[in-house]
Design a protein around this motif. Sequence first.
Motif, short mmCIF file in Angstrom:
data_model
loop_
_atom_site.label_atom_id
_atom_site.label_comp_id
_atom_site.label_asym_id
_atom_site.label_seq_id
_atom_site.Cartn_x
_atom_site.Cartn_y
_atom_site.Cartn_z
N VAL A 21 9.86 2.40 2.19
CA VAL A 21 9.56 1.48 3.28
C VAL A 21 10.68 0.44 3.34
CG1 VAL A 21 7.96 -0.31 4.09
CG2 VAL A 21 7.07 1.79 3.08
N SER A 25 9.25 -4.47 6.15
CA SER A 25 8.32 -3.62 6.88
C SER A 25 7.07 -3.37 6.04
CB SER A 25 8.96 -2.28 7.24
OG SER A 25 10.04 -2.47 8.12
N ALA A 27 3.80 -0.35 5.51
CA ALA A 27 3.30 1.00 5.81
C ALA A 27 1.78 0.98 5.87
CB ALA A 27 3.76 1.98 4.74
N ASN A 47 3.50 -3.53 -0.02
CA ASN A 47 4.03 -3.16 1.30
C ASN A 47 3.30 -1.95 1.90
OD1 ASN A 47 5.14 -1.28 -0.47
ND2 ASN A 47 7.17 -1.34 0.44
#
Length: 116
Positions: A21, A25, A27, A47
């Motif tokens: 990732v 950002s 996921a 994340n």
Amino acid sequence: MLPVCNLHGMQLHLTEISRTVESGSHALLIVDQAAWHISQKLDVPCNITILPLYPRAPELNPMENLWQFLRNTWLSNRILKTYDDIVDIACRAWNQFVEQPWHIMSIGLRDWAHRF
């Protein structure tokens, strides 16, 4: 490729997803309710968010269609003699499939999801 689906395999999967990732950002991992997908024992990286689907609703899970395509295209009607043969053909099928992102997207689309 792992020989079993279990908590350890899911943890390896989460670690690999997290590693890929992009920085900044996040996921969203949509999963069915297999015990190893939703176990409280998982160490979910910061994340990644896991979103379990409703139980007994395979039509909501696009991955079911991807597996069906893999079986129909590369994996069915074969006699494999060894475990290594199974791993080899499964890996080859998956690698051929991921080289076709447009195909993956078309199989995973849900018309109803784009109506609103």
